[in-house]
Design a protein around this motif. Structure first.
Motif: not given
Length: 394
Positions: A61, A63, A97, A244, A267, A271-272
């Motif tokens: 969760t 970087y 992203t 997602w 960004t 998102t991990s």
């Protein structure tokens, strides 16, 4: 305070008024059928949900590298080799992203003020706006309906100037659902080579094809085209993962490096957790993808037949994506409307069916209908549109 000129230059989306009106009607309790969806109506496959939960449970969760986790970049490399026999290295891949961010970042690192990008019309609504935000100039070329809305070699050549830097090819296409054959891409590729153009190949719908004709990427055709093509793709449409926000760009190392550097200042990273979901999407069976595609194919056949029976409506049958793009100009005129936009607006008000006017895609005589909804909704929508036309015909 005055806003930046780059924002003031943006063209408002022609879909916003329809979308806002549809939401308003729903809130008032009306039974609105929305055919504007740009996303599958299936949930994300369970194995992807479980992979994301596992990543959270294991503390993934934090970087990640700006260009994406190494495991996912390797999975993308493997996917391209498996599906299209294309060989890339991991430093030729950036995870972004969403595919939209891949395109946005590409234009930011590619274009200088005044550089031109050839965009075949009909086009996805964000292409010209992203080019303008990067200081570039979109050059539109009307791909004719009698040629399945596809750009020809001669059209591309006639659109080129000393300032032309790139051409966008979207196959299968949003909004038309059409796809280019190998021969058609080879002809366009000759022009790209002669004029030293970058090819932006948007392949986000490549898994949603309803014909025996295979998906072909410009990068497959020759070493030269491999070197001058940037592939844009992602898991949003293929694996029903629109929320997602995982897309990617693949191609020239210098361009990908520049895109990664820019992403690090915008960004930070995709998102991990979503990256681990996408990793599962590309390292598991495509059984769920095929099930969704089969459902879309069945809906397309049924809805296309009903749509083309409507008076004043004609439609080239698409080969991919999940849109129909019929020409309704004759129906609009016969019903006494000043244009197709007015036809769409009134249809929503009276019959509570929301379509997307083609004007936002550079095709004022057409509308975009998504069949990413239930068969019951499609059947009911067809009946309502038929009633609407019959009530207004003169």
């Amino acid at each position: 305070m005055e806003l930046a000129q780059r924002v003031q230059a943006l063209t408002p989306s022609s879909t916003l008024a329809i979308t806002a009106k549809a939401k308003e009607l729903k809130q008032e309790g009306h039974d609105v059928i929305g055919l504007g969806a740009g996303e599958p109506d299936f949930n994300t496959p369970q194995y992807i949900l479980e992979a994301a939960k596992k990543a959270m449970d294991e503390g993934m969760t934090k970087y990640t590298p700006s260009g994406g986790i190494p495991e996912l970049r390797k999975a993308i490399v493997d996917k391209l080799k498996r599906d299209q026999d294309l060989t890339y290295e991991e430093d030729q891949v950036i995870v972004t992203t969403g595919a939209k961010h891949a395109l946005f970042t590409l234009f930011q690192v590619l274009l200088n003020p005044g550089d031109e990008v050839v965009i075949p019309a009909p086009y996805w609504v964000s292409y010209p706006e992203q080019v303008k935000l990067a200081g570039g100039k979109p050059v539109f070329v009307s791909a004719e309906e009698n040629n399945d809305f596809k750009l020809t070699k001669d059209q591309l050549k006639s659109a080129i100037s000393p300032k032309t830097k790139a051409v966008i090819i979207n196959s299968p296409s949003n909004p038309t659902g059409m796809m280019y054959s190998r021969e058609e891409l080879e002809a366009l590729g000759e022009v790209a080579k002669e004029e030293d153009l970058l090819v932006v190949s948007d392949e986000i719908y490549e898994k949603l094809i309803y014909t025996e004709d295979p998906h072909v990427s410009m990068a497959q055709l020759s070493e030269d085209l491999y070197n001058r093509t940037i592939i844009i793709n992602g898991v949003s449409k293929s694996h029903s993962m629109t929320g997602w926000r995982i897309g990617y760009a693949v191609g020239d190392k210098a361009i990908i490096k520049a895109m990664t550097s820019m992403a690090s200042h915008s960004t930070s990273n995709p998102t991990s957790i979503a990256q681990y979901g996408a990793l599962a999407a590309y390292t598991n069976s495509e059984e769920e993808v095929e099930r969704m595609r089969d459902a879309f194919s069945e809906r397309l056949d049924a809805f296309y037949e009903k749509l083309t029976r409507l008076p004043g409506v004609s439609c080239v049958k698409p080969k991919g994506a999940f849109y129909l793009f019929p020409n309704v100009k004759e129906a609009a005129v016969n019903c006494g409307f000043r244009d197709v936009d007015d036809f769409v607006k009134t249809l929503l008000e009276e019959e509570k069916v929301a379509l997307v006017p083609g004007s936002g895609f550079g095709a004022e005589e057409n509308v975009r209908l998504s069949y990413a909804t239930s068969m019951d909704n499609l059947d009911e929508a067809a009946e309502r549109i038929k009633t609407f036309i019959e009530n207004h015909q003169k």
